[in-house]
Design a protein around this motif. Structure first.
Motif, mmCIF file in Angstrom:
data_model
loop_
_atom_site.group_PDB
_atom_site.id
_atom_site.type_symbol
_atom_site.label_atom_id
_atom_site.label_comp_id
_atom_site.label_asym_id
_atom_site.label_seq_id
_atom_site.Cartn_x
_atom_site.Cartn_y
_atom_site.Cartn_z
ATOM 1 N N SER A 189 0.814 -1.220 0.000
ATOM 2 C CA SER A 189 0.000 0.000 0.000
ATOM 3 C C SER A 189 0.849 1.272 0.000
ATOM 4 O O SER A 189 0.308 2.373 -0.076
ATOM 5 C CB SER A 189 -0.930 0.011 1.222
ATOM 6 O OG SER A 189 -0.190 0.160 2.424
ATOM 7 N N LEU A 190 2.176 1.134 0.059
ATOM 8 C CA LEU A 190 3.047 2.305 0.154
ATOM 9 C C LEU A 190 3.300 2.910 -1.226
ATOM 10 O O LEU A 190 3.866 2.251 -2.099
ATOM 11 C CB LEU A 190 4.394 1.930 0.798
ATOM 12 C CG LEU A 190 4.487 2.083 2.321
ATOM 13 C CD1 LEU A 190 3.442 1.248 3.027
ATOM 14 C CD2 LEU A 190 5.880 1.704 2.796
ATOM 15 N N THR A 191 2.866 4.147 -1.397
ATOM 16 C CA THR A 191 3.095 4.858 -2.666
ATOM 17 C C THR A 191 3.827 6.181 -2.455
ATOM 18 O O THR A 191 4.161 6.853 -3.421
ATOM 19 C CB THR A 191 1.758 5.133 -3.371
ATOM 20 O OG1 THR A 191 0.921 5.917 -2.506
ATOM 21 C CG2 THR A 191 1.051 3.834 -3.731
ATOM 22 N N LEU A 192 4.076 6.560 -1.214
ATOM 23 C CA LEU A 192 4.700 7.846 -0.924
ATOM 24 C C LEU A 192 6.196 7.794 -1.250
ATOM 25 O O LEU A 192 6.792 6.719 -1.347
ATOM 26 C CB LEU A 192 4.487 8.232 0.537
ATOM 27 C CG LEU A 192 5.321 7.545 1.625
ATOM 28 C CD1 LEU A 192 5.068 8.205 2.966
ATOM 29 C CD2 LEU A 192 5.090 6.057 1.697
ATOM 30 N N PRO A 193 6.842 8.960 -1.432
ATOM 31 C CA PRO A 193 8.286 8.972 -1.676
ATOM 32 C C PRO A 193 9.025 8.254 -0.544
ATOM 33 O O PRO A 193 8.803 8.539 0.642
ATOM 34 C CB PRO A 193 8.631 10.467 -1.711
ATOM 35 C CG PRO A 193 7.354 11.138 -2.092
ATOM 36 C CD PRO A 193 6.262 10.321 -1.464
ATOM 37 N N THR A 194 9.889 7.315 -0.914
ATOM 38 C CA THR A 194 10.556 6.469 0.066
ATOM 39 C C THR A 194 12.038 6.339 -0.266
ATOM 40 O O THR A 194 12.410 6.140 -1.424
ATOM 41 C CB THR A 194 9.913 5.065 0.104
ATOM 42 O OG1 THR A 194 8.516 5.192 0.426
ATOM 43 C CG2 THR A 194 10.584 4.183 1.151
ATOM 44 N N LEU A 195 12.863 6.454 0.758
ATOM 45 C CA LEU A 195 14.300 6.222 0.649
ATOM 46 C C LEU A 195 14.651 5.018 1.509
ATOM 47 O O LEU A 195 14.292 4.969 2.686
ATOM 48 C CB LEU A 195 15.077 7.458 1.125
ATOM 49 C CG LEU A 195 16.597 7.323 1.241
ATOM 50 C CD1 LEU A 195 17.237 7.077 -0.118
ATOM 51 C CD2 LEU A 195 17.197 8.564 1.917
ATOM 52 N N ILE A 196 15.342 4.050 0.925
ATOM 53 C CA ILE A 196 15.834 2.890 1.663
ATOM 54 C C ILE A 196 17.354 3.017 1.773
ATOM 55 O O ILE A 196 18.046 3.149 0.761
ATOM 56 C CB ILE A 196 15.477 1.570 0.956
ATOM 57 C CG1 ILE A 196 13.957 1.435 0.775
ATOM 58 C CG2 ILE A 196 16.028 0.375 1.744
ATOM 59 C CD1 ILE A 196 13.550 0.275 -0.116
ATOM 60 N N ILE A 197 17.865 2.991 3.002
ATOM 61 C CA ILE A 197 19.304 3.057 3.249
ATOM 62 C C ILE A 197 19.731 1.757 3.925
ATOM 63 O O ILE A 197 19.075 1.317 4.884
ATOM 64 C CB ILE A 197 19.676 4.258 4.133
ATOM 65 C CG1 ILE A 197 19.245 5.580 3.474
ATOM 66 C CG2 ILE A 197 21.174 4.279 4.423
ATOM 67 C CD1 ILE A 197 19.485 6.807 4.345
ATOM 68 N N ALA A 251 21.024 -8.617 1.349
ATOM 69 C CA ALA A 251 20.017 -9.281 0.509
ATOM 70 C C ALA A 251 18.599 -8.907 0.926
ATOM 71 O O ALA A 251 17.700 -8.805 0.081
ATOM 72 C CB ALA A 251 20.202 -10.796 0.563
ATOM 73 N N LEU A 252 18.380 -8.681 2.227
ATOM 74 C CA LEU A 252 17.060 -8.247 2.693
ATOM 75 C C LEU A 252 16.752 -6.837 2.199
ATOM 76 O O LEU A 252 15.614 -6.533 1.838
ATOM 77 C CB LEU A 252 16.993 -8.285 4.222
ATOM 78 C CG LEU A 252 16.597 -9.610 4.875
ATOM 79 C CD1 LEU A 252 16.683 -9.492 6.385
ATOM 80 C CD2 LEU A 252 15.205 -10.046 4.452
ATOM 81 N N GLY A 253 17.757 -5.972 2.205
ATOM 82 C CA GLY A 253 17.564 -4.621 1.677
ATOM 83 C C GLY A 253 17.249 -4.640 0.194
ATOM 84 O O GLY A 253 16.384 -3.893 -0.275
ATOM 85 N N GLN A 254 17.920 -5.487 -0.541
ATOM 86 C CA GLN A 254 17.659 -5.600 -1.976
ATOM 87 C C GLN A 254 16.255 -6.131 -2.239
ATOM 88 O O GLN A 254 15.568 -5.672 -3.149
ATOM 89 C CB GLN A 254 18.721 -6.500 -2.613
ATOM 90 C CG GLN A 254 20.120 -5.890 -2.570
ATOM 91 C CD GLN A 254 21.218 -6.890 -2.879
ATOM 92 O OE1 GLN A 254 21.049 -8.100 -2.680
ATOM 93 N NE2 GLN A 254 22.356 -6.401 -3.364
ATOM 94 N N ALA A 255 15.822 -7.091 -1.418
ATOM 95 C CA ALA A 255 14.457 -7.612 -1.554
ATOM 96 C C ALA A 255 13.429 -6.543 -1.211
ATOM 97 O O ALA A 255 12.369 -6.456 -1.851
ATOM 98 C CB ALA A 255 14.283 -8.838 -0.654
ATOM 99 N N LEU A 256 13.731 -5.717 -0.208
ATOM 100 C CA LEU A 256 12.826 -4.633 0.151
ATOM 101 C C LEU A 256 12.732 -3.622 -0.991
ATOM 102 O O LEU A 256 11.641 -3.117 -1.301
ATOM 103 C CB LEU A 256 13.300 -3.957 1.437
ATOM 104 C CG LEU A 256 12.459 -2.792 1.965
ATOM 105 C CD1 LEU A 256 11.019 -3.220 2.225
ATOM 106 C CD2 LEU A 256 13.081 -2.205 3.227
ATOM 107 N N ALA A 257 13.850 -3.326 -1.612
ATOM 108 C CA ALA A 257 13.846 -2.398 -2.749
ATOM 109 C C ALA A 257 13.031 -2.958 -3.908
ATOM 110 O O ALA A 257 12.340 -2.207 -4.614
ATOM 111 C CB ALA A 257 15.280 -2.118 -3.189
ATOM 112 N N GLN A 258 13.058 -4.259 -4.115
ATOM 113 C CA GLN A 258 12.241 -4.876 -5.163
ATOM 114 C C GLN A 258 10.756 -4.806 -4.816
ATOM 115 O O GLN A 258 9.910 -4.659 -5.702
ATOM 116 C CB GLN A 258 12.669 -6.325 -5.373
ATOM 117 C CG GLN A 258 14.047 -6.472 -6.008
ATOM 118 C CD GLN A 258 14.467 -7.920 -6.159
ATOM 119 O OE1 GLN A 258 13.808 -8.829 -5.655
ATOM 120 N NE2 GLN A 258 15.582 -8.140 -6.844
#
Length: 200
Positions: free
Chosen positions: A138-146, A157-164
């Motif tokens: 449901s997340l459509t807002l601007p998001t930055l993953i660090i 690998a978890l961060g990469q999966a989250l980015a996908q």
């Protein structure tokens, strides 16, 4: 809470000066935060969530999307960990000692090592079975993953999966950081977040 709901000083249940009378439930935290934000009558906020806080932030946006305008997820525990509790506890200990893990400021250390074995156990059990994939959809807002590339608690690998799972998000890694980029590389971390918040 540790204080009146209209206070600007907020401790999550069982943390800081807050007491915990019942069972600590991960999915009960975001509704409490939403209640606090509404009581404060704040405009939509930019929300930063690290580790378990990333899961809480994700749930808050899914629960009350009008309260948040931008989201930063830092080594966030939003996806199933698929590891046993003893394995995660071992990883947690390693992450504190590893190179690039970041050292805790003294006030944070005092709070971290308070004798709260019941709270720590309940939180660990909640994280063991956590799954926020439905919230992520449901997340459509601007998001930055660090993500810290050296993270041994929540590997890259978890961060990469989250980015996908969030294809609209910006994904940035920090090669010299472990699980706590804000502590291990505070200047670079702050620059990334401030640049993201300055975007129109």
């Amino acid at each position: 809470w540790s204080s009146d709901v209209c206070s600007s000083d907020l401790d999550l249940p069982g943390h800081g000066r807050s007491k915990l009378s019942g069972t600590w439930r991960l999915r009960e935290i975001a509704p409490l935060l939403a209640q606090w934000l509404q009581a404060m009558a704040l405009p939509p906020v930019a929300l930063v969530g690290h580790s378990m806080g990333g899961a809480i932030a994700t749930h808050l946006v899914a629960h009350a999307p009008d309260l948040v305008e931008r989201l930063v997820l830092v080594d966030a525990a939003c996806l199933p960990l698929d590891k046993t509790l003893p394995m995660m506890m071992t990883r947690s200990a390693r992450s504190i000692l590893q190179r690039g893990g970041g050292s805790y400021p003294l006030p944070m250390l005092r709070d971290t090592f308070k004798p709260r074995l019941r709270l720590l156990w309940q939180a660990a059990r909640e994280m063991e079975k956590s799954d926020f994939r439905a919230d992520l959809t449901s997340l459509t807002l601007p998001t930055l993953i660090i993500w810290g590339e050296r993270d041994v608690l929540l590997p890259l690998a978890l961060g990469q999966a989250l980015a996908q799972a969030l294809p609209h998000a910006t994904f940035v890694t920090m090669p010299e950081s472990g699980h706590r980029p804000p502590l291990s590389q505070p200047v670079e971390f702050s620059r990334l977040v401030l640049d993201f918040l300055a975007e129109t």
